[in-house]
Structures are given as C-alpha cells and as structure tokens.
Scaffold this active site. Structure first.
Site, PDB file in Angstrom:
ATOM      1  N   GLY A 164       0.774  -1.364  -0.111  1.00 37.00           N
ATOM      2  CA  GLY A 164      -0.153   0.080  -0.045  1.00 37.00           C
ATOM      3  C   GLY A 164       0.842   1.289  -0.028  1.00 37.00           C
ATOM      4  N   ILE A 165       1.626   1.447   0.946  1.00 34.14           N
ATOM      5  CA  ILE A 165       2.513   2.526   1.109  1.00 34.14           C
ATOM      6  C   ILE A 165       3.467   2.692  -0.193  1.00 34.14           C
ATOM      7  CG2 ILE A 165       4.299   3.760   2.376  1.00 34.14           C
ATOM      8  CD1 ILE A 165       3.287   2.385   4.807  1.00 34.14           C
ATOM      9  N   THR A 244      10.955   4.614   5.228  1.00 33.63           N
ATOM     10  CA  THR A 244       9.729   4.958   6.138  1.00 33.63           C
ATOM     11  C   THR A 244       9.185   3.669   6.818  1.00 33.63           C
ATOM     12  OG1 THR A 244       8.147   4.863   4.111  1.00 33.63           O
ATOM     13  CG2 THR A 244       9.106   6.995   4.817  1.00 33.63           C
ATOM     14  N   ALA A 245       9.808   2.562   6.312  1.00 30.36           N
ATOM     15  CA  ALA A 245       9.201   1.251   6.969  1.00 30.36           C
ATOM     16  C   ALA A 245       9.812   0.884   8.307  1.00 30.36           C
ATOM     17  CB  ALA A 245       9.674   0.252   5.826  1.00 30.36           C
ATOM     18  N   ARG A 246      10.850   0.463   8.430  1.00 31.39           N
ATOM     19  CA  ARG A 246      11.325   0.081   9.652  1.00 31.39           C
ATOM     20  C   ARG A 246      12.875  -0.036   9.690  1.00 31.39           C
ATOM     21  NH1 ARG A 246       7.296   0.985  11.389  1.00 31.39           N
ATOM     22  NH2 ARG A 246       5.904  -0.450  12.814  1.00 31.39           N
ATOM     23  N   ASP A 270      12.879   7.920   8.561  1.00 27.76           N
ATOM     24  CA  ASP A 270      11.795   8.204   9.570  1.00 27.76           C
ATOM     25  C   ASP A 270      11.893   7.176  10.732  1.00 27.76           C
ATOM     26  OD1 ASP A 270       9.378   9.614  10.827  1.00 27.76           O
ATOM     27  OD2 ASP A 270       8.200   7.762   9.921  1.00 27.76           O
ATOM     28  N   GLU A 275      14.889   2.412  17.830  1.00 25.35           N
ATOM     29  CA  GLU A 275      14.335   3.626  18.636  1.00 25.35           C
ATOM     30  C   GLU A 275      13.821   3.546  19.987  1.00 25.35           C
ATOM     31  OE1 GLU A 275      10.808   3.938  16.019  1.00 25.35           O
ATOM     32  OE2 GLU A 275      11.946   3.735  14.061  1.00 25.35           O
ATOM     33  N   HIS A 293      10.264   9.038  13.507  1.00 21.58           N
ATOM     34  CA  HIS A 293       8.943   8.144  13.281  1.00 21.58           C
ATOM     35  C   HIS A 293       7.655   8.756  13.315  1.00 21.58           C
ATOM     36  CE1 HIS A 293       7.909   3.571  13.573  1.00 21.58           C
ATOM     37  NE2 HIS A 293       7.126   4.425  12.915  1.00 21.58           N
TER      38      HIS A 293
HETATM   39  N1  LIG Z   1       7.070   5.407   9.455  1.00 24.54           N
HETATM   40  C1  LIG Z   1       5.917   5.041   9.666  1.00 24.54           C
HETATM   41  O1  LIG Z   1       5.339   5.830  10.479  1.00 24.54           O
HETATM   42  C2  LIG Z   1       5.192   3.827   9.093  1.00 24.54           C
HETATM   43  C3  LIG Z   1       3.708   4.087   9.013  1.00 24.54           C
HETATM   44  C4  LIG Z   1       3.219   2.868   8.548  1.00 24.54           C
HETATM   45  C5  LIG Z   1       3.822   1.616   8.023  1.00 24.54           C
HETATM   46  N2  LIG Z   1       5.319   1.620   8.477  1.00 24.54           N
HETATM   47  C6  LIG Z   1       6.069   0.489   7.770  1.00 24.54           C
HETATM   48  O2  LIG Z   1       5.870   0.287   6.352  1.00 24.54           O
HETATM   49  C7  LIG Z   1       6.005  -0.990   6.185  1.00 24.54           C
HETATM   50  C8  LIG Z   1       5.186  -1.136   4.841  1.00 24.54           C
HETATM   51  O3  LIG Z   1       3.597  -0.886   5.132  1.00 24.54           O
HETATM   52  P1  LIG Z   1       2.476  -1.477   3.722  1.00 24.54           P
HETATM   53  O4  LIG Z   1       1.261  -0.860   4.664  1.00 24.54           O
HETATM   54  O5  LIG Z   1       2.784  -0.927   2.473  1.00 24.54           O
HETATM   55  O6  LIG Z   1       2.907  -2.820   3.989  1.00 24.54           O
HETATM   56  P2  LIG Z   1       2.080  -3.769   3.031  1.00 24.54           P
HETATM   57  O7  LIG Z   1       1.999  -5.305   3.722  1.00 24.54           O
HETATM   58  O8  LIG Z   1       1.086  -3.426   2.359  1.00 24.54           O
HETATM   59  O9  LIG Z   1       3.328  -4.034   1.887  1.00 24.54           O
HETATM   60  C9  LIG Z   1       4.688  -4.680   2.070  1.00 24.54           C
HETATM   61  C10 LIG Z   1       5.025  -4.960   0.701  1.00 24.54           C
HETATM   62  O10 LIG Z   1       6.514  -5.762   0.826  1.00 24.54           O
HETATM   63  C11 LIG Z   1       6.714  -6.856  -0.054  1.00 24.54           C
HETATM   64  N3  LIG Z   1       7.644  -7.842   0.781  1.00 24.54           N
HETATM   65  C12 LIG Z   1       7.531  -8.352   1.989  1.00 24.54           C
HETATM   66  N4  LIG Z   1       9.030  -9.096   2.160  1.00 24.54           N
HETATM   67  C13 LIG Z   1       9.740  -8.537   0.949  1.00 24.54           C
HETATM   68  C14 LIG Z   1      10.709  -8.924   0.611  1.00 24.54           C
HETATM   69  N5  LIG Z   1      11.763  -9.668   1.421  1.00 24.54           N
HETATM   70  N6  LIG Z   1      11.344  -8.443  -0.646  1.00 24.54           N
HETATM   71  C15 LIG Z   1      10.402  -7.758  -1.386  1.00 24.54           C
HETATM   72  N7  LIG Z   1       9.197  -7.337  -1.132  1.00 24.54           N
HETATM   73  C16 LIG Z   1       8.689  -7.767   0.116  1.00 24.54           C
HETATM   74  C17 LIG Z   1       5.210  -7.296   0.350  1.00 24.54           C
HETATM   75  O11 LIG Z   1       4.977  -8.490  -1.014  1.00 24.54           O
HETATM   76  C18 LIG Z   1       4.380  -6.363   0.245  1.00 24.54           C
HETATM   77  O12 LIG Z   1       3.982  -6.062  -1.024  1.00 24.54           O
HETATM   78  C19 LIG Z   1       5.168  -1.670   7.356  1.00 24.54           C
HETATM   79  O13 LIG Z   1       5.515  -2.997   7.523  1.00 24.54           O
HETATM   80  C20 LIG Z   1       5.374  -0.826   8.245  1.00 24.54           C
HETATM   81  O14 LIG Z   1       6.420  -1.284   9.114  1.00 24.54           O
HETATM   82  C21 LIG Z   1       5.700   2.783   8.777  1.00 24.54           C
END
Ligand SMILES: NC(=O)c1ccc[n+]([C@@H]2O[C@H](COP(=O)([O-])OP(=O)(O)OC[C@H]3O[C@@H](n4cnc5c(N)ncnc54)[C@H](O)[C@@H]3O)[C@@H](O)[C@H]2O)c1
Length: 346
Positions: A164-165, A244-246, A270, A275, A293
């Site tokens: 999604g992101i 922005t992920a982890r 972020d 953290e 974050h």
């Molecule tokens: N900074 C923030 O405040 C904040 C806010 C929301 C989410 N996040 C982080 O962002 C991450 C992503 O969120 P999202 O909602 O887009 O998740 P999501 O589950 O919709 O998308 C994650 C994508 O990563 C892919 N993926 C997983 N393992 C993989 C790998 N080894 N190689 C390639 N692709 C891989 C999956 O197939 C999926 O399409 C979350 O897991 C969360 O930790 C951070």
C-alpha cells in the site's frame, strides 16, 4: 445473556466516543496505563476471562511490553482477536497467536497516504541535503555551508516492497519525473501494478539500477538487515536511501560507514534500528535528513487508524471475520476470510 467483553490496552486519542459507544453491546474493560507485570497479573487473576477481542497499538507496547510468547500464552482462553493499531506489527509474535488460533489484524490502507507523504518529504530533503540549511538558518547563519542538491527529475527510484505505501509513494513520485522500478515478493497483478512502474525480478537488479532506494517492506526475521554492507555496495556511488518502513531493515552501522565513505550520498530516514536511540553517526551527519518516526502523525490518519481497529474488533466479535487480518494468517483453515472488498474501501 451476559454481554461479551472487549479490552482496550493503551490510550485512544481520536475515537474515544466510538469506543464508549460500544458499551451498548459489550462490557468494556480497560488497561490504559500500567506495567507489564500488572497486565500479566491481571490476566492470571481471571480479570479478563470473558474478553473476546482486544485493542492494542504500537504505542501501548510501552505499557505491556511486546506481545511475545510469554504474554500471548498468558492471554485469556476466551480471546479470539487481537486488533492492532499500526501497519507494522513486529511487536506481536504472530506465530504464537497462530498456535493459539488468535486472529490478528493491523491497520494497512489507513496509513498509506500519510506515510507516502513523509517518504516524499524525506526524498526531497535528502536530495537537497536539507539538514544543512535548516540548521544554519536557526543558528543565525543564513545558508551556512549549504551546497547544491539534486533534482529528482530523470533519476531512477527503486521501491523495495510494493504494498500500500510503496504504491502510494510511486503515485506521488511519478509527478516528479522519476523513472520508477520496484521489487516485491512477487510482481503485482495488473489491477494493482501502476502502469508507470517496472517490476525487476531481483533485489540485486533493483540496487544496481536505482539512484534512490526506498524501503517499503515489512520487518520480519527474513527481512531484518536486508540492506547491509554487501547490498549497499551494489548501489551506485552517491545514491540516496529513503526509509519509512522499519529501521532494522537496514544495518545502521553499515549505513553510517557507507555515508561516511561517500558511497551513499544522503539518506532520508523516519525509522531507526533501536528507536528511540539513533546511531551517533547519523545524528552528526550533514547528509542525513532525519525524522522521529512521524509517518502517520496526522489528525486524519490517526483517527482513521483508531476507527479501523474498532471496526476490526466489532467485525471479529459480530461475524468472526477480521477486515484487515495480517497476511501471515490468510492461509489458515481456522481463519474466516474478511470482506476484502470492504477492507479495500476503508
Ligand atoms: N514510518 C511510519 O510511521 C510507518 C507507517 C506505516 C507503516 N510503516 C511500515 O511500512 C511497512 C510497509 O507498510 P505497507 O502498509 O505498505 O505494507 P504492505 O504489507 O502493504 O506492503 C509490504 C510489501 O512488501 C513486500 N515484501 C515483503 N517482504 C519482501 C521481500 N523480502 N522482498 C521484497 N518485497 C517484500 C510484500 O510483498 C508487500 O507487497 C510496514 O510493515 C510498516 O512497518 C511505517
């Protein structure tokens, strides 16, 4: 018949009225503040023995500690649903929930736009080395040591993790004239894959072709340190990383070495490995544009996230289905699939 009970762990900031309104249907129990020992003791004493579903969040981890094997085994036998506020849920041991057949939901979709906005902000901040003029101005030095930055136009953005992101970021990045490639566990279906993106089959190819790498995948045992010294070397000289992920997706010490050597030109981050601790090499680097974050920290998104958790909680109790169940649980036969059409509209 006695009402079923639901439990709130931690605070609600935006959906208190909606939570209170649930009292017409359920007995509401709360553990808003406290210590892990107290929570475990409440579980053992039978205080939550009628609780069917609970609300927790990344923030409430500071009250109970992580939902690890110890805590999950202490949860009441009546519990069927853990409704989590957060797109990331690495502080929940999903494998232990699977053993106990407890459904887990998170809050994807609701977080996409705000987090993608922050990714754009970080990308531009890293391209412009924005840390330098921002700090110089407030120190009364006008531009200080500011140097020329770079335009996004014509560069290649590589998105690792096209969920999604990742897709919301691609949508925004397109407006900047970036060429967009992505690598994901598998190529997106044609209804999800944006027409202006190109799928690359391997992480190595993504790294070799990207000028800007954005991390948008979830953290788990397989993805921890997915970007370490070997992967950083495969990026072009002077390339940019946005995360922005982890934090623990990147080996932070290796990243600092690559920044210091100049192999990585700049970063926009972020999230951090431990953290709220941040590697000293990042804090002192002029090439690091850093945020604490704040990806989802907008009024609208925080409220949407809280409401989505409550919708999951109600859906679980009423219909036995979670709307946004975590992907790790989708293949279990004890899982009833949620209404994905509804979930996608949330
Ligand atoms: N900074 C923030 O405040 C904040 C806010 C929301 C989410 N996040 C982080 O962002 C991450 C992503 O969120 P999202 O909602 O887009 O998740 P999501 O589950 O919709 O998308 C994650 C994508 O990563 C892919 N993926 C997983 N393992 C993989 C790998 N080894 N190689 C390639 N692709 C891989 C999956 O197939 C999926 O399409 C979350 O897991 C969360 O930790 C951070």
């Amino acid at each position: 018949m006695a009402k079923q009970a639901v439990l709130l762990i931690g605070d609600l900031a935006h959906a208190s009225d909606e939570w209170s309104a649930l009292s017409s249907k359920y007995t509401l129990k709360e553990f808003r503040k406290g210590e892990r020992e107290q929570f475990l003791s409440n579980c053992k004493s039978g205080e939550y023995d009628d609780v069917v579903a609970l609300y927790r969040s990344n923030q409430s981890t500071s009250e109970t500690g992580p939902f690890d094997q110890e805590l999950i085994s202490a949860l009441p036998k009546s519990l069927k649903y853990i409704c989590h506020n957060g797109a990331g849920y690495d502080n929940i041991d999903v494998a232990s929930c699977n053993e106990r057949q407890i459904g887990v939901s998170s809050t994807p979709v609701a977080v996409d736009e705000a987090t993608a906005d922050v990714a754009v902000f970080l990308m531009l901040g890293a391209l412009r080395h924005a840390h330098v003029p921002l700090t110089a101005l407030r120190a009364g030095q006008w531009r200080g040591e500011s140097q020329l930055g770079h335009d996004p136009k014509g560069k290649t953005l590589g998105i690792l993790g096209m969920g999604g992101i990742g897709r919301a970021f691609a949508h925004r990045a397109q407006a900047f004239g970036l060429n967009i490639i992505y690598h994901n566990r598998s190529q997106l279906s044609s209804d999800l894959e944006p027409s202006y993106t190109i799928y690359v089959k391997t992480l190595d190819e993504l790294l070799e072709r990207s000028d800007i790498l954005s991390l948008n995948l979830s953290l788990n045992a397989k993805t921890k340190y997915i970007i370490s010294a070997a992967q950083l070397k495969k990026l072009k000289m002077g390339s940019i990383i946005v995360n922005t992920a982890r934090g623990a997706l990147i080996n932070e010490a290796d990243l600092v070495s690559a920044l210091e050597s100049g192999h990585i030109g700049s970063v926009g981050l972020d999230v951090f490995e431990e953290e709220p601790k941040i590697h000293a090499g990042l804090v002192k680097s002029d090439k690091a544009f850093l945020l604490p974050h704040v990806g989802t920290m907008t009024w609208e998104t925080q409220r949407d996230m809280e409401l989505l958790v409550l919708k999951n909680l109600e859906s679980g109790v009423q219909t036995g289905q979670l709307l946004t169940r975590v992907p790790e649980q989708k293949s279990f036969n004890w899982v009833k699939d949620g209404d994905s059409a509804l979930a996608s509209k949330i």
